[in-house]
Design an enzyme around this catalytic site. Structure first.
Site, PDB file in Angstrom:
ATOM      1  CD  GLU A   1     -19.953  -7.933  -6.530  1.00  0.00           C
ATOM      2  OE1 GLU A   1     -20.610  -6.849  -6.724  1.00  0.00           O
ATOM      3  OE2 GLU A   1     -19.108  -8.323  -7.260  1.00  0.00           O
TER       4      GLU A   1
ATOM      5  CG  ASP B   1     -10.340   2.266  -5.679  1.00  0.00           C
ATOM      6  OD1 ASP B   1     -10.620   3.419  -4.668  1.00  0.00           O
ATOM      7  OD2 ASP B   1     -10.559   1.023  -4.645  1.00  0.00           O
TER       8      ASP B   1
END
Length: 170
Positions: free
Chosen positions: A97, A33
């Site tokens: 994460e 993205d």
């Protein structure tokens, strides 16, 4: 004399308990993205201001989990900039994460700065739109470990509720 010893011990103790940051900033992003657009411009701007920033090339192999190097870099960063984008939640690595980042925020006081890049913050917070679609797939894939999915959902809500920036570029 006793007060000097106490002062010295206290200052030594605070020296050892203060985290030593290797990185000023850790960038968390979904490569497909943002790889050659916003994230690169942000990284360059931070670099120009001598802000030492950890970022990888965003081209992690499909099916691979988050690397020990990235986990360590998160722990060694003072700030984390999370760039939420429309496909962020489709990446289990990004979600792992993010879960690590929220744990560090609680344990070390790390500051998280969310950026909502071409995605409405309410979609992240409420997990609607592409975020809902991603979680339908995660719940199917992780049937035997639904706690992991719940951890990801909680991390998304927590970070999406922080003050951040909403950027529309499309």
């Amino acid at each position: 004399m006793a007060s000097m010893s106490t002062e010295k011990a206290t200052s030594s103790l605070s020296f050892f308990s203060t985290p030593q940051w290797k990185y000023d900033v850790f960038l968390s992003f979904r490569g497909e993205d943002t790889l050659y657009s916003f994230k690169d411009h942000l990284y360059d701007a931070l670099k120009q201001k001598d802000i030492f920033t950890f970022k990888d090339n965003g081209k992690l192999e499909t099916g691979k989990s988050i690397s020990p190097e990235r986990l360590k870099a998160i722990e060694e960063s003072r700030f984390v900039i999370v760039i939420f984008s429309k496909n962020y939640a489709s990446s289990t690595r990004c979600l792992d994460e993010l879960a690590k980042v929220t744990r560090c925020m609680k344990e070390t006081g790390m500051t998280i700065l969310p950026i909502f890049y071409n995605v409405d913050p309410s979609n992240v917070r409420e997990q609607t739109g592409t975020f809902a679609k991603a979680f339908v797939e995660h719940e199917e894939h992780f049937k035997e470990n639904i706690e992991k999915v719940q951890t990801w959902r909680a991390a998304l809500r927590e970070v999406a509720n922080l003050d951040g920036w909403h950027l529309q570029n499309e």
